[in-house]
Design an enzyme around this catalytic site. Sequence first.
Site, mmCIF file in Angstrom:
data_model
loop_
_atom_site.group_PDB
_atom_site.id
_atom_site.type_symbol
_atom_site.label_atom_id
_atom_site.label_comp_id
_atom_site.label_asym_id
_atom_site.label_seq_id
_atom_site.Cartn_x
_atom_site.Cartn_y
_atom_site.Cartn_z
ATOM 1 N N ASP A 94 -44.733 71.475 46.280
ATOM 2 C CA ASP A 94 -43.850 70.565 46.980
ATOM 3 C C ASP A 94 -42.887 69.929 45.967
ATOM 4 O OD1 ASP A 94 -43.411 69.130 49.585
ATOM 5 O OD2 ASP A 94 -43.758 67.404 48.282
ATOM 6 N N GLU A 113 -40.541 74.404 46.231
ATOM 7 C CA GLU A 113 -39.249 73.881 46.680
ATOM 8 C C GLU A 113 -38.426 73.535 45.442
ATOM 9 O OE1 GLU A 113 -39.874 71.413 50.742
ATOM 10 O OE2 GLU A 113 -40.748 70.473 48.978
#
Length: 659
Positions: free
Chosen positions: A336, A367
Amino acid sequence: MAASLDRKRLYESDRFHAENYYSGPLGCVYAPAGTSFYLWAPTAEAVQLRLFLKGDGGRCLDQHPMHRQAHGVWTAFLPGNRAGLYYTYAVTVDGHTEEIVDPYARSGGVNGRRGMILDLRTTDPAGWQQDSRPLIPAEQRVIWEVSVRDFSASPSSGIRLSMRGKFLAFTQENTTLSFDGVNPTCLAYLKRLGVTHVQLLPIYDSGSVNEARPLENQYNWGYDPVNYNMPEGSYSTDPFRGEVRVRELKQAVMALHKAGIGVVMDVVYNHMWHWDNCLNGAVPNYFFRQNEDGSPSNGSGCGNEVASERPMARRFIIDSLVYWATEYHLDGFRFDLMGLLDVDTMNAARAALDALPDGNRILMYGEPWQGGGSAITAPAADKGNLHLLSERIGVFCDNTRDAIKGSCFHAADPGYVTGKADACWDIGAGVAAWCRSDHLPPHAPSQIVSYVSAHDNFTLWDKLLLTNGHPKTKADYTGSPADEATQKALAQNRLCAAIYLTCMGMPFMQAGEEFARTKYGEGNSYNSPLAVNQLDWQRAAAYHPLVDYYRGLIGLRKAFPALGAQDRTAAESIVFSPLPEQPLVGWMMPARPGDNTPWQALCVFYNPTEARHTAQLPAGVWRLLCSGESSSLWCGAELLCSDTVALPPCCAVILGQVG
Ligand code: CA
């Protein structure tokens, strides 16, 4: 602020690092003859080990002073078999004492407020020693992303009540829609769909759901880390007994492995739920990135961000990854806000995972962005630094995502499939995993995650409806396979799928994208009611032709491994067709020598327009493999063509060379 600025100067000094970098054991090391405890707390004046009978409530059984050793580590040893007891550390810094959970705690009591002394071997399900990561060729990988809760919470899942929304739901075989005995759900459904990996939304212990209360009116995705090294209690059948969550997660992993499916864990090492957390309690400020004035940097948008570049923070992250990979046999990690972690930490994590048995099978991708301005000064693991990352660390490719369907933030903004003709150039770039584009630094296709939807933002279905028109009622979103708006969106959805499932790179999908999943236009459902978030398995049956379209494409992709080629030069083999009508895209890719595939080459056309077109085929005899309606033509009677092929409105046409 003065104290935190002083700390920043201290922590970033060479002297602090030289005196306090510690490479020995950390956490609670259990043995039947006695348990050892190690806490890294170089700025502490005193540390007490506190023992409890239960994970929550009850008085402290016993308190033991811990002893300071070299390199800032505090230790204690308790003789005798202490398995099953719970513990905390009372850490005194600058005269102030905080009681914290061990940051390395392997499990804990309800809501993770105390760590647990655990004999991990007693948490192994029968057969665990024989469990291993399935061997899945890199070219075949297709990821399916789901929350543990969403997967089976609905009665339509066909999972028995006690296991709904829990880890154990993954262990149930041959389940069907509301027990109808016909339509497969859950694990049986996944086996049929053909995805190779399930990516689970956070399964470490997160904070927003109160595990002690009934879960009916609580929901959260779990991007709020409390304890990085213990599973979330609300996914277990008994959050009060620390060993249960560990065992049940292992059971889930083992069941998925038995089905040949890998398990990817969503890891949120970029920030913690609250500033008051176990890492800050142990060493105030050390684990969190600071602005020039000493205040916490907030590149996560959640109030803090982890200073991955500080050596003991880097070690903490890598230790945690290696622990999950080893203890739970996990097959990959999805990072994340990876753009908040530094490149060196990511590459060091890659090396550490590679050093494990079968470690090179473990996926790493994330990400490549941040959630706000960050004080990071080291090179960040974002898109701009793709060339600095290992070729086996991938990034979610928002370029491909937005080219296909339009902006994920602006509902009405169209993409290639919804009328944005000039997106055709980016579609071509996406097919080649951006390896032939100067939009991204030099990289390998193995570094690109090709996708159109994930847990964040609108579902693909909602985005298509919102771009096409103005759905108002719940029924507008639900649709009916017979109505015109639904038919239009279904055709666009099939085209989206056909595009990204024929792109190089690693395909990824949000669970239910393949059955027109709707959240009724909700763009961020992280704490929305369960009814909005849970998979509606009824829909998987109602939209089964769409599911079959995905299934056919996944199978087709596996049958032509060149699409999933990993190496840097692979995209050079793609030959784009000069098509006169601009938004049309056409390309051809030869099979690689030695590939196990029925086709000498693949020829692919995308037609996003409402008009019928005709395209010139390269020389040779071509078999129609996939049309706008069916992606399984390659499994049936041979439909041969040469010279030209018809491109009906809003569809992809895929052909394989057979002569
Ligand atoms: Ca929790």
